[in-house]
Design an enzyme around this catalytic site. Structure first.
Site, short mmCIF file in Angstrom:
data_model
loop_
_atom_site.label_atom_id
_atom_site.label_comp_id
_atom_site.label_asym_id
_atom_site.label_seq_id
_atom_site.Cartn_x
_atom_site.Cartn_y
_atom_site.Cartn_z
N GLY A 194 41.70 46.96 41.82
CA GLY A 194 40.59 47.72 42.40
C GLY A 194 39.20 47.42 41.87
CG ASP A 249 34.55 48.53 43.21
OD1 ASP A 249 33.69 48.54 42.29
OD2 ASP A 249 35.24 49.52 43.51
CG HIS A 255 40.98 25.64 51.31
ND1 HIS A 255 40.66 24.89 50.19
CD2 HIS A 255 41.14 26.91 50.87
CE1 HIS A 255 40.66 25.68 49.12
NE2 HIS A 255 40.93 26.91 49.50
NE ARG A 294 33.69 26.98 41.32
CZ ARG A 294 34.95 26.92 41.71
NH1 ARG A 294 35.30 27.36 42.93
NH2 ARG A 294 35.88 26.47 40.92
CG ASP A 344 37.39 26.34 45.62
OD1 ASP A 344 37.59 26.38 44.39
OD2 ASP A 344 38.31 26.36 46.46
CD GLU A 395 37.28 23.55 41.55
OE1 GLU A 395 38.20 23.94 40.83
OE2 GLU A 395 37.38 23.50 42.79
CG HIS A 401 39.16 31.37 38.40
ND1 HIS A 401 37.98 30.68 38.15
CD2 HIS A 401 39.65 30.86 39.55
CE1 HIS A 401 37.77 29.80 39.13
NE2 HIS A 401 38.77 29.89 39.99
CG ASP A 402 41.24 27.55 38.55
OD1 ASP A 402 42.02 28.35 39.10
OD2 ASP A 402 40.34 26.95 39.18
CG ASP A 431 46.56 32.15 38.32
OD1 ASP A 431 46.82 33.35 38.43
OD2 ASP A 431 46.60 31.34 39.26
NE ARG A 448 43.16 33.49 38.49
CZ ARG A 448 43.42 32.83 39.63
NH1 ARG A 448 43.97 33.46 40.65
NH2 ARG A 448 43.13 31.54 39.74
#
Lengths: 558, 558
Positions: free
Chosen positions: B168, B170, B243, B323, B325, B354, B420-421, B465, B469
């Site tokens: 949640g 935000d 994508h 940024r 991707d 990236e 996050h990767d 991950d 996260r």
């Protein structure tokens, strides 16, 4: 293996899409230092599942210091992750983006990437270019067809050319002599500037949308283009976009009104008013030539105007492309927009840049299709005409150039032995036709489109400009017919055999200190062996051939 | 001198405009092989009259095999013709476009060229970037501000993260905690994707023009941006243009209607219908992920849509850049148009790609301002955290990277220690805060903008991950306050001293096999010496300094 000699960097001439399916990957090593190079490759997203593939690389070019290796691969999902394995004797090395390793790296993330073969990024010169044989026409001096539009003070055809005189060549004259070109066999014409301009060379444009009245009209050019097309001849115009002429109306306006002119930003003015101080204009110019003010191709209006020019002559008049004068001094951003406009008007249009030096930054597929290959010009002349370069040095230079660009750039390059900016070939050869023929034979048997400078084929002579811009000889009794037949034979040979156009290229013999040179071109099951001797003495070249090979001498003299 | 090691090729990172007046020229030689390199240069159009100038080059970077030399020159008329003179002991060599010579070449036409410094070609990242300190927020996990818009099945804040669950987080949560960021001192936020998408990471976009309803509204983002700007904080969004998501309406349409869909050309379909066979989709996708179909960025409508997206969030919502991707798998042509649109919307917007590997083809000034500097990430971790790289190897990699790109790209590069990767820094450090601090101290004292991954500053841990996260810790008693003070101190130090941002960089000590490393940054009369020890044992570093130098220890621990 000499580690400092090993070089690769993704993209540019080192890994590039040759077509929409194929990626060429290249590696450089010290000359004769490495026995075997293997390309190890795969898809980065399934390498851990399906593993890698490998492909033996071949030495496709050599220069004085290096061997250049190449492999062609067709990645299934258009993504390519790759590295190199090098072997020599008992030594094995692996190379990837993190350098050279003595053990095979386990981590594939440090391999090189050609991330995705996107069609938009494929560098695709028009297919017709590698089959073209160009003929360069300096319009004021090629042929006179309509005396009614002669300039004032026109001189008698065939007189001595000076930097400023006129002889009355025009477009009708070209139309009248297309038979000569058809007989010679060429299939493309490159015209020096045709647009309205005060000088005889017309590199100082007044009006980019108008054929010079002394040459004819826009309609006359359209007629000429139509007539050429009906004979299978393409037409290339000269785009002088780096600078305008001193009588270009916007420039005259800035000269008059200074900073208050609405065209003030059309040029690169360092200081108003526009004037020349100690030989240096207060504005940027071509060289320091006050009558050739550099155009500000970053100004929106200038861009719009020049791009409309680019479109107009292709769409409305039907020309097949542009040769770009002083192309390297104009910004890359402009050329990218120029390419968009030109290719939208005709995807098959040819964009040829005048660049005398290393041109890779313009040959990435986003700007030009090719450049005028002056480094090759110099090498051909050094070897065949001046005698200042031996067979090995010539072969090294060809190898260096082949490695310096993507293959499709080499195939579309514009190979010349002279132009309106250089002494004529026969003059450089000191009248020795054998040297002239030797150079021309090389020009016609290498990759890239050859260009004949008007009149060379009938024996015209001439020193550096203005000498090289003399009037074409139309009196057949004064034309060198034997030379013409030699040119026509070479043209036919090249047109008849794909091997000479985009066939493979292999140096068979090139030794230091020797004036002999032999190379082979091969395609469609045909192999041409070109054996040359630039020495005054007889020479023997030993060429290894397979047993029972059929031989045929197609051209040659003792 | 080892000739095979000597390298230069005009443009790219070897000769480039650093600003509108200055050209940087570089040359590579074998490490410790050449005593002196002189740049010989002039204007090709007046060289024969006024002659050439010369400038001593300096070694500005070293890697394991090579020295890299640089000189900065301001050509009067923006044209630069140049060559190199190399000296070592009694040997002198000259180098130009035709290779290496033992005598000074008389012919200047074979010198290299930087033909004209056109402003449009100058690579100018926004000036604010080199002063920025970024903070990366993964929005679903940073802070919860509005429970009314929670996703269904939302879990309790602080629970175990899985690839698919929701907590949640935000935009209101971010607004509520801007004080924390201001206290930390950062001045830019990079948000992972905010647009409507089904997953918690939102890299599978449904609607590129709409903030995900579980994060808030477009208006809420506008409020957040405004609030950030009032605190001097820039905002960077994540553009996932390679994508779309599997629920992107055009993709659903093609799934349903196949080749008859009006969106059939929006994707790269190898074979209809769209399905997955043996784990491989019949269409191109990110990796082989069926729910991430690759967009056809060559299709006019797709381009128009994505470029409108690029414009909208900058112009209408006020964000400060993008940024990108999977930036390397999208065609260069698209990125050039993207840059035009973005810079037109805001010339000061930052474009960050990236790309995990060598990125020169995107850093020529026509596409990105910078890339995520993963090669540096790995080197910092290898040296400070994993102990797999010694001081010399680390310094070599920094030297290699500094030489691999134009200086302005290095100054604007995005330097991260985790994201996050990747596993979190403290987890990679096996909980050893000293190693974490060592890595962070390096990150903050090199050129390029450092980025803190949310929560690292208060001691968050987490594996790859989904572990990395996890929810941000907002209970101050559970936050590592000592670590927070360390981060805040580094942030302040960097913000207060230009030397640490775009000052000069010099390696003072880096020995093979030693875990010690010392380097200096200098600007505005201030010099910082950064002395590091990645070993478990005490180490001494000897730094030569001038007499009567004033010293001050600004940060350090034993």
């Amino acid at each position: 293996m000499l580690r400092e000699a090993i070089y690769h960097r993704p993209k540019n001439n080192w890994s590039y899409a040759y077509d929409r399916e194929t990626v060429h990957v290249r590696l450089r090593t010290k000359r004769d230092d490495v026995a075997q190079v293997t390309l190890i490759y795969g898809d980065k997203y399934n390498w851990h599942v399906v593993g890698s593939q490998s492909s033996e690389m071949k030495v496709f070019a050599k220069d004085n210091l290096f061997d250049y290796w190449q492999a062609a691969v067709k990645p299934t999902f258009r993504r390519l992750k790759y590295g190199f394995k090098l072997q020599s004797g008992k030594e094995t090395l692996w190379m990837n983006e993190q350098g050279i390793h003595e053990k095979e790296p386990e981590n594939i993330y440090i391999y090189y990437e050609y991330p995705f073969l996107n069609p938009a990024d494929v560098f695709e010169p028009p297919a017709w270019v590698k089959d073209a044989i160009f003929y360069q026409i300096f319009p004021e001096r090629f042929a006179k067809g309509d005396p009614a539009i002669d300039p004032e003070n026109v001189e008698t055809w065939g007189g001595k050319p000076t930097p400023s005189n006129f002889f009355g060549g025009d477009l009708q004259g070209v139309i009248d002599h297309l038979d000569h070109l058809e007989k010679l066999g060429i299939n493309a014409i490159y015209f020096n500037p045709l647009f309205e301009a005060p000088t005889n060379h017309k590199y100082d444009t007044i009006d980019y949308l108008k054929v010079d009245p002394h040459f004819g009209t826009n309609e006359k050019l359209k007629e000429l283009v139509k007539e050429c097309h009906s004979r299978g001849i393409k037409v290339l115009l000269d785009a002088v976009f780096n600078h305008s002429g001193g009588r270009f109306p916007p420039f005259l306006d800035v000269k008059e009104k200074g900073a208050n002119s609405r065209y003030a930003d059309w040029f690169h003015v360092r200081e108003f008013p526009l004037e020349v101080r100690d030989g240096v204009p207060t504005y940027d110019a071509f060289a320091f030539e006050p009558h050739m003010p550099k155009l500000n191709t970053e100004n929106g209006e200038v861009k719009e105007h020049l791009l409309e020019v680019a479109r107009y002559w292709i769409e409305e008049i039907g020309v097949d492309g542009w040769r770009l004068d002083v192309a390297n001094e104009v910004d890359h951003q402009f050329w990218r927009q120029f390419r968009d406009v030109v290719k939208k008007a005709n995807p098959d249009a040819y964009i040829l840049g005048e660049i005398w030096h290393d041109s890779q930054p313009w040959l990435g597929g986003d700007q030009f299709d090719a450049v005028m290959n002056y480094p090759l010009t110099e090498a051909m002349l050094d070897y065949a005409v001046r005698g200042t370069r031996d067979g090995r040095q010539f072969a090294d230079l060809v190898g260096y150039l082949n490695a310096a660009y993507p293959q499709q750039a080499t195939e579309a390059s514009f190979n010349l032995l002279g132009s309106h900016d250089t002494p004529r070939l026969l003059t450089l050869s000191k009248g020795d036709k054998r040297r002239m023929k030797l150079a021309t034979a090389i020009q016609f048997t290498l990759s890239g489109t050859p260009c004949i400078y008007y009149g060379d084929e009938v024996g015209l002579t001439g020193e550096q400009d203005p000498g090289c811009r003399k009037c074409m000889e139309w009196d057949e009794t004064k034309q060198d017919q034997e030379l013409f037949r030699f040119f026509a034979e070479l043209v036919k040979l090249r047109k008849d055999h794909r091997a000479l156009r985009d066939g493979s290229f292999e140096v068979l013999q090139s030794e230091e200190g020797s004036k002999s040179l032999a190379y082979a071109r091969e395609a469609d099951g045909e192999k041409f062996i070109i054996a040359l001797n630039a020495s005054k003495r007889k020479a023997t070249v030993a060429i290894p051939v397979e047993k029972d090979t059929d031989f045929q001498v197609v051209l040659g003299e003792g």
